[in-house]
Design an enzyme around this catalytic site. Structure first.
Site, PDB file in Angstrom:
ATOM      1  N   GLN A  78       0.841  -1.195   0.000  1.00  0.00           N
ATOM      2  CA  GLN A  78       0.000   0.000   0.000  1.00  0.00           C
ATOM      3  C   GLN A  78       0.880   1.251   0.000  1.00  0.00           C
ATOM      4  O   GLN A  78       1.111   1.854   1.033  1.00  0.00           O
ATOM      5  CB  GLN A  78      -0.896  -0.029   1.248  1.00  0.00           C
ATOM      6  CG  GLN A  78      -1.916   1.057   1.312  1.00  0.00           C
ATOM      7  CD  GLN A  78      -3.067   0.832   0.361  1.00  0.00           C
ATOM      8  OE1 GLN A  78      -3.489  -0.295   0.148  1.00  0.00           O
ATOM      9  NE2 GLN A  78      -3.572   1.886  -0.213  1.00  0.00           N
ATOM     10  N   PHE A  79       1.372   1.642  -1.174  1.00  0.00           N
ATOM     11  CA  PHE A  79       2.256   2.806  -1.245  1.00  0.00           C
ATOM     12  C   PHE A  79       1.566   4.093  -0.818  1.00  0.00           C
ATOM     13  O   PHE A  79       2.219   5.032  -0.374  1.00  0.00           O
ATOM     14  CB  PHE A  79       2.865   2.954  -2.651  1.00  0.00           C
ATOM     15  CG  PHE A  79       1.949   3.560  -3.669  1.00  0.00           C
ATOM     16  CD1 PHE A  79       1.975   4.932  -3.903  1.00  0.00           C
ATOM     17  CD2 PHE A  79       1.065   2.780  -4.393  1.00  0.00           C
ATOM     18  CE1 PHE A  79       1.131   5.501  -4.843  1.00  0.00           C
ATOM     19  CE2 PHE A  79       0.222   3.333  -5.331  1.00  0.00           C
ATOM     20  CZ  PHE A  79       0.249   4.708  -5.562  1.00  0.00           C
ATOM     21  N   THR A  80       0.243   4.132  -0.886  1.00  0.00           N
ATOM     22  CA  THR A  80      -0.475   5.360  -0.528  1.00  0.00           C
ATOM     23  C   THR A  80      -0.439   5.660   0.972  1.00  0.00           C
ATOM     24  O   THR A  80      -0.850   6.743   1.385  1.00  0.00           O
ATOM     25  CB  THR A  80      -1.938   5.319  -1.008  1.00  0.00           C
ATOM     26  OG1 THR A  80      -2.609   4.215  -0.393  1.00  0.00           O
ATOM     27  CG2 THR A  80      -2.013   5.192  -2.528  1.00  0.00           C
TER      28      THR A  80
END
Length: 149
Positions: A78-80
């Site tokens: 989950q890069f966000t």
């Protein structure tokens, strides 16, 4: 490194409409990797996630961990989680690890969890995924290896 830990009754991940992973009772972890994360960050998150006492004991008190009950974990990249929306309305993801760097720590996290004897299911790193879960409680815990929160 950041993690959103959710105690779940069940969870699944789909890519292109096909379920690629699913678990029953356990933890669904959204895992974000920062550009400058290293082995220390990895060790911190592994220790916290595996030993986090968020499952009820025999008396109904959250006093047991994933390891205590031999439960499953579903790990989704989950890069966000490193999105910064303090300026304007469009988040910046500059702190997120680049794909080639992030996948190394992501795969190392999975390997280390398996080495602890935990059954690990995974999303597809970098893919557009649909995540479904039944949050149990709900219990949701935020972790940050930099201890920003």
């Amino acid at each position: 490194m950041r993690g959103v830990v959710q105690r779940v009754k069940r969870a699944s991940v789909s890519v292109d409409g096909k379920v690629i992973s699913k678990i029953d009772k356990g933890i669904m972890l959204l895992l974000g990797i920062e550009a400058n994360d290293d082995e220390k960050d990895l060790e911190y998150i592994i220790k916290k996630v595996s030993k986090l006492r968020i499952f009820d004991d025999e008396e109904g008190v959250m006093n047991k961990s994933l390891l205590d009950y031999g439960l499953e974990i579903l790990v989704v990249s989950q890069f966000t989680l490193y999105g910064d929306a303090r300026k304007g309305n469009r988040p910046s993801y500059i702190r997120s690890a680049k794909f080639d760097d992030g996948i190394i720590l992501y795969e190392k996290f999975i390997e280390e969890m398996k080495n602890l004897g935990i059954k690990v299911s995974v999303g597809e790193y970098g893919a557009d995924m649909d995540v479904e879960l039944i949050n149990d409680g709900p219990v949701t815990i935020l972790l940050d290896s930099s201890k920003e929160f």
